[in-house]
Design a protein around this motif. Structure first.
Motif, short mmCIF file in Angstrom:
data_model
loop_
_atom_site.label_atom_id
_atom_site.label_comp_id
_atom_site.label_asym_id
_atom_site.label_seq_id
_atom_site.Cartn_x
_atom_site.Cartn_y
_atom_site.Cartn_z
N LEU A 1 -0.26 2.63 6.22
CA LEU A 1 -0.52 2.23 4.82
C LEU A 1 -2.01 2.35 4.52
O LEU A 1 -2.84 2.10 5.39
CB LEU A 1 -0.07 0.78 4.60
CG LEU A 1 1.43 0.52 4.58
CD1 LEU A 1 1.70 -0.96 4.47
CD2 LEU A 1 2.06 1.24 3.41
N ARG A 2 -2.33 2.67 3.29
CA ARG A 2 -3.74 2.76 2.93
C ARG A 2 -3.97 2.20 1.52
O ARG A 2 -4.60 2.82 0.70
CB ARG A 2 -4.22 4.23 2.99
CG ARG A 2 -4.43 4.76 4.40
CD ARG A 2 -5.57 4.04 5.14
NE ARG A 2 -5.75 4.58 6.47
CZ ARG A 2 -5.14 4.13 7.56
NH1 ARG A 2 -4.29 3.12 7.47
NH2 ARG A 2 -5.37 4.67 8.74
N ASP A 3 -3.40 1.03 1.24
CA ASP A 3 -3.69 0.44 -0.08
C ASP A 3 -5.06 -0.26 -0.02
O ASP A 3 -5.72 -0.28 1.02
CB ASP A 3 -2.57 -0.50 -0.51
CG ASP A 3 -2.36 -1.65 0.46
OD1 ASP A 3 -3.23 -1.85 1.32
OD2 ASP A 3 -1.33 -2.33 0.36
#
Lengths: 161, 485
Positions: B439-441
């Protein structure tokens, strides 16, 4: 052209002017918000642009319509051009730094212009006694007024408080 | 005749009493001997007294920030308060009352571009640390607000100076120690050492004890080499405090609705009154809508600690989106420390409660699309100890090594995000190191940026439900960093 059609055209032209500046203002505001910069500058510029564009349109249309069709249609044309921008003016003022009195004064001047400029056109018509010549003279005078408004806008630029 | 003279004298005395004005005495002294650094917080120690009972207003102006306190002065009593302020080259302190002329003092703050080494020694031994500017201090020069420790970068105190500190100064010093402030105590007796041992943040590495000045310098120099704990800073969590577009979206809808209505009106009604009435009514409606649709403030709290640490440091941002031109007066959250404007160029006035020693309200001008934020910083007690063991079969054994259980969170290791189950004290869990999500939020990006090389971090969303006066749209996170094995 009937009076009703002319009213509609004036109102549509006023809406188009206001819409174009509103789109430009909201777009630049969104960019300013995304970049964390001051959005009030965009609002002040939008107010200035709204004023300049309406002064220009008013000068070119009101004198010409006043010369061609008389004072009352000239006033109607002028009001149709300037009134549709009022909601955008209020929004831009809310987002900007200009004083309310300055903005209100600018609108009063525009209203006064929409009443006074058709009289100039009407005066030209009566002075020259030829409709075609009056229309051409009115248009030229209106363009000269608009050009002078653009050329000297730095002098009456509304300063921030 | 003598009776008339006596009456005249009595009348004159009465008149003199009636027109007597209280005289206010004002003194202001900056902390750290007048030294600070640009953009940091410092403190001004203010003493006020009056010869007659009067209600006075005290203003402390630094840069574009103004701190105001209303004080009841009584004859013979000195009111003393320490006001934390943003460091500015000149701080203007003024006090006055309707009955007394205003007193004004200018306090000069020297803003150092070099890091500051504050030295409080009973002896006059010269101290020099390469790259630092040394400021010699007495006990009185130390602040009473922990936030004012932001002005300095390192501190050396000897035992006599330490023992001369009052209760509030000691409290602020201990908070600074807990927040990983670099402090060397010189020749501290064993009793003081025992007290200080448990208070130092960053695993106690920031709070050092030395037996000589040479040792103290060496300790400070060696402490500068490694990064001292997680450096929480709002720019690092900028993604959370970015302005949202709720207001912009609403204005866009309002403008679109207006143009649609005006176009329809122009198409179907050609009379001048209607063409004038539509924009006039729309203008009034827009003004009313802007006043009605006041968005609620938002709070973001980001806290960080090392595993096993007793305190976590936090930075918080409380954002006030505004829709109308006007002036807002908002309460400063009492649970959070060191309130100040996030933007030093934003004019803001704080109401200062002298009895509680903190700002209670903030006042500022508002306009459409402007998002004014209050920043807070401080620390709170924490008890999260995580032990991670990387097994040869690619599994991670995660153990709660502390005495308190933790709720469900996430573990960020090896560039992947893993679910971290709730674990009681001493419990452990097995995590497949390759089963995480990439994830890369905004949240993960911010947390990833805090990971030391080959290290890991655990992240929990904190519950703020029990905290009074917290805005409904509030979010808080606790990041615990786990050093590489």
């Amino acid at each position: 052209m009937s009076a009703a059609t002319a009213h509609r055209l004036d109102a549509m032209a006023g809406l188009a002017l206001a819409g174009a500046i509103a789109a430009w203002w909201l777009g630049s505001t969104r960019l300013a918000l995304d970049h964390g910069s001051d959005a009030s500058r965009c609002a002040d510029d939008a107010l200035q642009a709204l004023w300049l564009v309406r002064v220009t349109a008013l000068a070119m249309v009101s004198v010409r319509v006043g010369a061609l069709r008389g004072w009352r249609p000239g006033v109607t044309a002028g009001l149709g051009l300037i009134a549709p921008s009022w909601p955008v003016v209020v929004l831009a003022w809310s987002a900007g730094t200009r004083l309310a009195t300055h903005v209100a004064l600018a609108e009063v001047l525009l209203l006064a212009g929409s009443v006074g400029l058709p009289l100039v056109g009407l005066g030209l018509h009566r002075l020259l006694r030829k409709a075609d010549l009056a229309v051409i003279s009115g248009t030229v005078l209106g363009i000269a007024l608009a050009a002078s408004a653009w050329a000297t806008h730095g002098m009456w630029y509304m300063p921030s408080p | 005749m003598s009776r008339w003279r006596w009456l005249l004298g009595l009348a004159l005395c009465g008149l003199t009493d009636a027109i007597a004005q209280p005289r206010i005495d004002l003194a202001a002294t900056p902390a750290w001997n007048g030294w600070s650094r640009p953009g940091r917080v410092t403190e001004v120690d203010i003493r006020l007294s009056a010869d007659l009972a009067t209600r006075a207003t005290l203003d402390v102006a630094a840069g574009r920030q103004l701190v105001r306190a209303n004080l009841d002065l009584e004859p013979g009593r000195i009111v003393r308060l320490q006001v934390p302020i943003e460091s500015a080259a000149e701080v203007a302190v003024s006090a006055g009352s309707p009955a007394a002329p205003q007193q004004r003092r200018e306090v000069g703050i020297a803003l150092s571009e070099s890091p500051l080494l504050a030295v409080g020694l009973a002896t006059d031994e010269p101290v020099h640390l390469e790259g630092f500017h040394t400021v010699a201090l007495g006990a009185e020069d130390l602040p009473r607000n922990a936030s004012a420790y932001a002005s300095i970068d390192a501190l050396i105190l000897d035992a006599p100076t330490l023992s001369a500190l009052d209760q509030r100064q000691l409290g602020a010093l201990l908070v600074h120690a807990a927040e990983c402030g670099r402090i060397v105590i010189l020749n501290a007796d064993p009793r003081v050492r025992r007290v200080l041992d448990g208070t130092g943040g960053c695993g106690g590495r920031a709070l050092m004890s030395a037996s000589s000045l040479t040792d103290a310098k060496e300790m400070l120099e060696s402490s500068l080499a490694p990064r001292m704990g997680p450096a929480t800073a709002l720019p690092g969590i900028g993604e959370f405090v970015r302005p949202d577009h709720v207001t912009w979206n609403r204005v866009l809808v309002i403008v679109a609705v207006y143009f649609a209505a005006a176009t329809l009106a122009a198409m179907f009604f050609a009379s001048l009154p209607v063409l004038l009435l539509v924009p006039a009514l729309a203008t009034a409606a827009i003004l009313a809508l802007l006043h009605v649709m006041q968005p609620s403030p938002q709070l973001v709290v980001w806290s960080e600690a090392e595993t096993g640490a007793t305190t976590a440091r936090y930075q918080a941002s409380q954002r006030f989106p505004s829709l109308v031109r006007g002036r807002a007066r908002v309460p400063v959250l009492p649970q959070l420390a060191s309130a100040q404007s996030c933007d030093p160029t934003q004019p803001m006035r704080f109401d200062f409660d002298a009895s509680r020693g903190r700002a209670t309200f903030a006042e500022f001008d508002t306009r459409l699309f402007q998002q004014i934020s209050l920043c807070y910083a401080g620390s709170f007690p924490v008890a999260r100890a995580i032990a991670i063991e990387a097994r040869p079969d690619g599994l991670l054994q995660v153990r709660n090594a502390g005495g308190v259980g933790w709720p469900k969170g996430v573990l960020l290791a090896g560039g992947l995000v893993h679910e971290l189950p709730a674990l009681g004290p001493g419990d452990d869990a097995i995590i497949h190191s390759r089963s995480g999500k990439a994830l890369r939020d905004a949240l993960v990006r911010t947390a990833m940026a805090r990971i030391q090389t080959d290290g890991a971090v655990a992240l929990w969303e904190l519950e703020l439900d029990g905290v009074a006066d917290i805005p409904p749209q509030s979010k808080a996170w606790l990041l615990v960093s786990i050093p590489p094995p």
